[in-house]
Motif scaffolding. Structure first.
Motif, PDB file in Angstrom:
ATOM      1  N   ASP A   7       0.805  -1.220   0.000  1.00 26.94           N
ATOM      2  CA  ASP A   7       0.000   0.000   0.000  1.00 26.94           C
ATOM      3  C   ASP A   7       0.838   1.270   0.000  1.00 26.94           C
ATOM      4  O   ASP A   7       0.304   2.358  -0.155  1.00 26.94           O
ATOM      5  N   SER A   8       2.149   1.148   0.161  1.00 27.28           N
ATOM      6  CA  SER A   8       3.033   2.306   0.186  1.00 27.28           C
ATOM      7  C   SER A   8       3.240   2.858  -1.224  1.00 27.28           C
ATOM      8  O   SER A   8       3.212   2.107  -2.200  1.00 27.28           O
ATOM      9  N   LEU A   9       3.505   4.143  -1.319  1.00 28.15           N
ATOM     10  CA  LEU A   9       3.781   4.746  -2.621  1.00 28.15           C
ATOM     11  C   LEU A   9       5.092   4.238  -3.205  1.00 28.15           C
ATOM     12  O   LEU A   9       5.260   4.205  -4.424  1.00 28.15           O
ATOM     13  N   ASP A  10       6.026   3.816  -2.348  1.00 30.07           N
ATOM     14  CA  ASP A  10       7.309   3.306  -2.818  1.00 30.07           C
ATOM     15  C   ASP A  10       7.339   1.777  -2.865  1.00 30.07           C
ATOM     16  O   ASP A  10       8.392   1.161  -2.774  1.00 30.07           O
ATOM     17  N   ARG A  11       6.188   1.151  -3.057  1.00 30.41           N
ATOM     18  CA  ARG A  11       6.050  -0.318  -3.037  1.00 30.41           C
ATOM     19  C   ARG A  11       6.963  -1.018  -4.033  1.00 30.41           C
ATOM     20  O   ARG A  11       7.350  -2.154  -3.837  1.00 30.41           O
ATOM     21  N   GLU A  12       7.354  -0.346  -5.132  1.00 33.46           N
ATOM     22  CA  GLU A  12       8.209  -0.963  -6.145  1.00 33.46           C
ATOM     23  C   GLU A  12       9.656  -1.102  -5.673  1.00 33.46           C
ATOM     24  O   GLU A  12      10.462  -1.743  -6.341  1.00 33.46           O
ATOM     25  N   HIS A  60       3.114   3.231 -15.611  1.00 33.61           N
ATOM     26  CA  HIS A  60       3.424   4.628 -15.322  1.00 33.61           C
ATOM     27  C   HIS A  60       4.864   4.959 -15.687  1.00 33.61           C
ATOM     28  O   HIS A  60       5.601   5.541 -14.911  1.00 33.61           O
ATOM     29  N   VAL A 100      -2.664  -1.392 -10.974  1.00 31.16           N
ATOM     30  CA  VAL A 100      -2.096  -0.055 -11.134  1.00 31.16           C
ATOM     31  C   VAL A 100      -1.606   0.024 -12.575  1.00 31.16           C
ATOM     32  O   VAL A 100      -0.790  -0.795 -13.010  1.00 31.16           O
TER      33      VAL A 100
END
Length: 62
Positions: free
Chosen positions: A12-17, A56, A53
């Motif tokens: 769920d974090s924005l930096d999940r990648e 991007h 998602v």
């Protein structure tokens, strides 16, 4: 769960990648990250709860 130190970001974090790759299948175009996220070579993601998602990629000006 993640056994890395420091702990990988959650799905769920924005930096999940930034999570570690657990299984890589470059021949099929995807990798499984430590947080359960499936990362596709086009930068699309499949989250553990089934959400998608969209890709991007950053476009590069010529």
């Amino acid at each position: 769960m993640c056994s890395h130190h420091p702990v990988c970001p959650s799905a769920d974090s924005l930096d999940r990648e930034a999570a570690h790759v657990m299984r890589a299948h470059p021949d099929q175009g995807w990798s499984l990250l430590c947080n359960g996220v499936v990362l596709f070579e086009d930068t699309g993601l499949l989250l553990p709860d089934g959400r998608i998602v969209a890709p991007h990629r950053v476009s590069v000006a010529a």
